[in-house]
Enzyme design. Structure first.
Site, PDB file in Angstrom:
ATOM      1  N   GLY A  30       0.796  -1.212   0.000  1.00 27.82           N
ATOM      2  CA  GLY A  30       0.000   0.000   0.000  1.00 27.82           C
ATOM      3  C   GLY A  30       0.830   1.264   0.000  1.00 27.82           C
ATOM      4  O   GLY A  30       0.910   1.961   1.021  1.00 27.82           O
ATOM      5  N   PRO A  31       1.484   1.592  -1.130  1.00 27.42           N
ATOM      6  CA  PRO A  31       2.323   2.804  -1.175  1.00 27.42           C
ATOM      7  C   PRO A  31       1.523   4.063  -1.490  1.00 27.42           C
ATOM      8  O   PRO A  31       1.783   4.770  -2.456  1.00 27.42           O
ATOM      9  CB  PRO A  31       3.315   2.474  -2.298  1.00 27.42           C
ATOM     10  CG  PRO A  31       2.529   1.598  -3.233  1.00 27.42           C
ATOM     11  CD  PRO A  31       1.600   0.789  -2.371  1.00 27.42           C
ATOM     12  N   GLY A  32       0.513   4.347  -0.658  1.00 26.64           N
ATOM     13  CA  GLY A  32      -0.228   5.588  -0.795  1.00 26.64           C
ATOM     14  C   GLY A  32       0.494   6.719  -0.102  1.00 26.64           C
ATOM     15  O   GLY A  32       1.727   6.745  -0.049  1.00 26.64           O
ATOM     16  N   ALA A  33      -0.268   7.662   0.461  1.00 23.25           N
ATOM     17  CA  ALA A  33       0.363   8.825   1.084  1.00 23.25           C
ATOM     18  C   ALA A  33       1.287   8.409   2.224  1.00 23.25           C
ATOM     19  O   ALA A  33       2.434   8.869   2.307  1.00 23.25           O
ATOM     20  CB  ALA A  33      -0.708   9.780   1.584  1.00 23.25           C
ATOM     21  N   ASN A 119      -5.018   3.480  10.756  1.00 24.09           N
ATOM     22  CA  ASN A 119      -5.797   4.243  11.717  1.00 24.09           C
ATOM     23  C   ASN A 119      -6.537   3.317  12.676  1.00 24.09           C
ATOM     24  O   ASN A 119      -6.623   2.102  12.469  1.00 24.09           O
ATOM     25  CB  ASN A 119      -6.802   5.132  10.986  1.00 24.09           C
ATOM     26  CG  ASN A 119      -6.151   6.359  10.378  1.00 24.09           C
ATOM     27  OD1 ASN A 119      -5.334   7.022  11.024  1.00 24.09           O
ATOM     28  ND2 ASN A 119      -6.497   6.683   9.144  1.00 24.09           N
ATOM     29  N   ALA A 145       0.579  13.863   5.108  1.00 26.19           N
ATOM     30  CA  ALA A 145       1.029  13.691   3.724  1.00 26.19           C
ATOM     31  C   ALA A 145      -0.172  13.524   2.818  1.00 26.19           C
ATOM     32  O   ALA A 145      -1.211  12.998   3.230  1.00 26.19           O
ATOM     33  CB  ALA A 145       1.947  12.474   3.611  1.00 26.19           C
ATOM     34  N   LYS A 196      -4.756   9.535  19.254  1.00 23.89           N
ATOM     35  CA  LYS A 196      -4.827   9.747  17.807  1.00 23.89           C
ATOM     36  C   LYS A 196      -6.252   9.515  17.299  1.00 23.89           C
ATOM     37  O   LYS A 196      -6.743  10.250  16.437  1.00 23.89           O
ATOM     38  CB  LYS A 196      -3.854   8.792  17.101  1.00 23.89           C
ATOM     39  CG  LYS A 196      -3.895   8.853  15.573  1.00 23.89           C
ATOM     40  CD  LYS A 196      -3.448  10.208  15.049  1.00 23.89           C
ATOM     41  CE  LYS A 196      -3.648  10.321  13.533  1.00 23.89           C
ATOM     42  NZ  LYS A 196      -2.851   9.345  12.784  1.00 23.89           N
ATOM     43  N   SER A 265      -7.771  12.777   5.508  1.00 21.70           N
ATOM     44  CA  SER A 265      -7.916  11.680   4.555  1.00 21.70           C
ATOM     45  C   SER A 265      -9.360  11.234   4.410  1.00 21.70           C
ATOM     46  O   SER A 265      -9.770  10.766   3.342  1.00 21.70           O
ATOM     47  CB  SER A 265      -7.043  10.494   4.961  1.00 21.70           C
ATOM     48  OG  SER A 265      -7.423   9.983   6.221  1.00 21.70           O
ATOM     49  N   GLU A 277     -12.825   5.410   5.787  1.00 23.18           N
ATOM     50  CA  GLU A 277     -12.507   4.663   7.004  1.00 23.18           C
ATOM     51  C   GLU A 277     -13.413   5.070   8.166  1.00 23.18           C
ATOM     52  O   GLU A 277     -12.958   5.233   9.293  1.00 23.18           O
ATOM     53  CB  GLU A 277     -11.048   4.875   7.380  1.00 23.18           C
ATOM     54  CG  GLU A 277     -10.058   4.236   6.424  1.00 23.18           C
ATOM     55  CD  GLU A 277      -8.631   4.366   6.914  1.00 23.18           C
ATOM     56  OE1 GLU A 277      -7.975   3.341   7.106  1.00 23.18           O
ATOM     57  OE2 GLU A 277      -8.183   5.519   7.100  1.00 23.18           O
TER      58      GLU A 277
END
Length: 310
Positions: A30-33, A119, A145, A196, A265, A277
């Site tokens: 998963g190379p997203g943000a 998350n 990001a 968080k 996001s 999400e």
């Protein structure tokens, strides 16, 4: 990342070792943000790193506070081309967990450890059907990001990663020898994760209204955010987290201190017509609130509305 039907890791199967360039190293699913930013920071010290993605791309370019990082990563789009590595970092959205199953079958060897950069507060439970629990490292992520296209990311400020104290956590933190992302262990991961989550739970207001962070300047919106966070605080304490009474005010202050046009996001996904999400951010508070007998009407409503909006 390739979508697939969920299937457990075959613990008794003979492990497959990857060949160069990713053998014995790291893989990021998963190379997203988040995944892309982490990959860019890790690449200089881990040249054997491989990215597991849905779409191939030739360059990974991340604009960071320290300057541009540009690398030509190894990008895999078919799980059949992968082999076992030392570390797997999962940075997919929480609703894509089942889609990692085929990758995990190929990437996980007998000693491979899995770091979950997602998350919410249910990192271990999500992956327990696929990987032995003692090899799962839950990671709280704070990396602002945004991705504009595959391989193109802007990291707005320095970030941090928190993992539980212990051998696995220390080994994960040791992977990072780079400015821009600080990885460290904590004796109280549960409290860090729920703090968080408090910030993320308030972000439902942005996705519901379609407005960026500046909407928190309105008093009625700020009060609604405080209500969402107050429910999170109550449930988090019941789950064993140590959370200060002024957490709702501090979360609102954080939103008000952000650039008025900043987009979280959850809102970004809604604007782009992608799944959201909502369960990991608000639904989990309602679900665990029911377990503890704590009323969470605001988070339950947010989860229901965001689910319907999809």
């Amino acid at each position: 990342m390739t979508k697939s039907r969920a299937s457990p890791l075959r613990h008794g199967a003979k492990p497959r070792r990857a060949t160069s360039p990713n053998g014995g190293g790291l893989a990021i699913i998963g190379p997203g943000a988040i995944g892309g930013t982490v990959a860019a920071h890790l690449s200089p010290s881990h040249p054997d790193l491989a990215l597991c993605a849905r779409t191939a791309f030739a360059r990974l370019i991340v604009e960071t506070p320290q300057g541009r990082i540009e690398v030509a990563p190894t990008v895999l789009t078919d799980p059949a081309t992968a082999g076992a590595v030392d570390w797997v970092l999962v940075a997919t959205k929480t609703y894509d967990v089942a889609g990692t199953a085929l990758w995990l079958e190929r990437l996980m060897g007998p000693d491979t450890r899995l770091a979950v950069l997602q998350n919410g507060v249910e990192h271990v439970a999500r992956f327990a059907p696929f990987v032995p629990v003692d090899r799962i490292v839950p990671v709280v992520v704070e990396i602002p990001a945004e991705r504009s296209a595959p391989g193109l990311i802007v990291q707005r400020r320095d970030g941090w990663l928190k993992v539980p104290a212990g051998a696995n956590g220390e080994a994960f933190a040791a992977l990072f020898r780079t400015p821009g992302i600080e990885a460290s262990t904590t004796e109280d991961w549960t409290s860090v994760a729920w703090r968080k989550l408090a910030v993320n739970s308030a972000g439902a207001v942005n996705a519901l209204t379609g407005r960026p962070a500046g909407i928190a300047a309105r008093q009625d919106i700020a009060d609604l955010m405080r209500g969402l966070v107050a429910e999170c605080l109550a449930v988090g304490r019941a789950e064993g987290a140590t959370l200060d009474e002024d957490l709702p005010d501090r979360v609102v202050d954080q939103y008000r201190a952000s650039p008025p046009d900043s987009v979280n996001s959850l809102l970004a996904d809604r604007l782009a017509g992608r799944p959201m999400e909502w369960d990991a951010r608000n639904g989990v508070i309602a679900r665990l609130g029911t377990v503890h007998g704590i009323a969470t009407p605001l988070n339950a409503m947010a989860a229901s509305l965001l689910s319907a909006a999809e």
